[in-house]
Structures are given as structure tokens and as C-alpha cells.
Design a protein around this motif. Sequence first.
Motif: not given
Length: 181
Positions: A121-146
Motif C-alpha cells: 500500500r505504501k509503495r502504491r501511494e508513493e509511486h502509483g501504478l507505474r504503468v507507462k501512460g497512466t501519468g498526467v499528460g501521458q498516453r499509452v502507446k497502444g497498437k497502430a490501429w488503436e
Amino acid sequence: MQVEYVKVAQTLPAKLRRFFARYPPVRGSATGYQDGATFLASSINTSSADPNANHTESTFPPPLLPSDSPNPFKPHKHPETGRWHDPIYSLRRQADLVKLARANGVEELLPYTFKGSEEGRKRREEHGLRVKGTGVGQRVKGKAWERTMKSRLEKRKQAMLGMPTLVQQWKQARLLPMLPT
């Protein structure tokens, strides 16, 4: 009260029973362990002639003394050689023990580990999900068709809105050559 603790201990899975038999938790500390260095202080009155003068009635179960071994989930330095020894339990085995303890309601009795719920829980609060594109102003890369879907749907929508005029133009172009001049 001793019978209750025995009954609770008997209901635990064999893995947890073996772990707690080898590394019993130390009462009085927040996590049950303090790297094997938690000592319980007791005041003994030696100045009085009566040995029971300052003695308080102890409750069962008596406080457990710390084991000489350090936290089995952390690497430790050998006191004589100065070399580091790996943790006794690997991260995978730690995770298994934590899951078992959580399921049986005794997770707080385990020594500190990165795999514990509180640490997670502590790590989740400090660092968030740590999935690329889930931060503010970020986008997940996705596939070309997406990535191109939004613009394609917009083009298709504009084409459908302009369809009546296109049909009229085609009809006009088709009828014009047939008309006598």
C-alpha cells in the motif's frame, strides 16, 4: 487462554506453523521482529530483601524473547566474517507466506518484508501504478490501429456528413452526358 492459542496455532497451515516454530514473533514490537534485536525490558527490584516486593503479575502467554537469528526475509551481515548472507526465504517464498498469513489473519505476526500488504500500500501511494501512460499528460502507446482509430473515425464521420452532396454530384455528373445539348 493457553488452550485458545494452541487451537489457533493448530488451525494454521503447516507452512505457517513451521515458520512460526522456527521464527516466533516477538511481542511488544510493531511488526513482531526488529531484525532480531528487539529486547524486552523488565524491571527487577534487587535492592529489597523481599524478592516479590516489586513483582507484577504476568499474563499468559509470557512475552517471547527475540531469537538470535535476524529477520529471515532480509540479507544480513555475518558478525565475524563481515560477509553478507542471502535471506533465508526467497521473495517468492516470502510472497507465499504472506498470502497464507493474510488468509489466516496472522500477517501482522510476520517479520517485515517487501511483500507485505502494508508495504505494498505504501509503495502504491508513493509511486502509483507505474504503468507507462497512466501519468498526467501521458498516453499509452497502444497498437497502430488503436493510435489511428480516432482520426479514421473522424474522417469517416465527415465523409458520412458530406454523403448527400456527393450523391447529388454523382447524379449530376451521370445525367449531364445523357442530356441533349
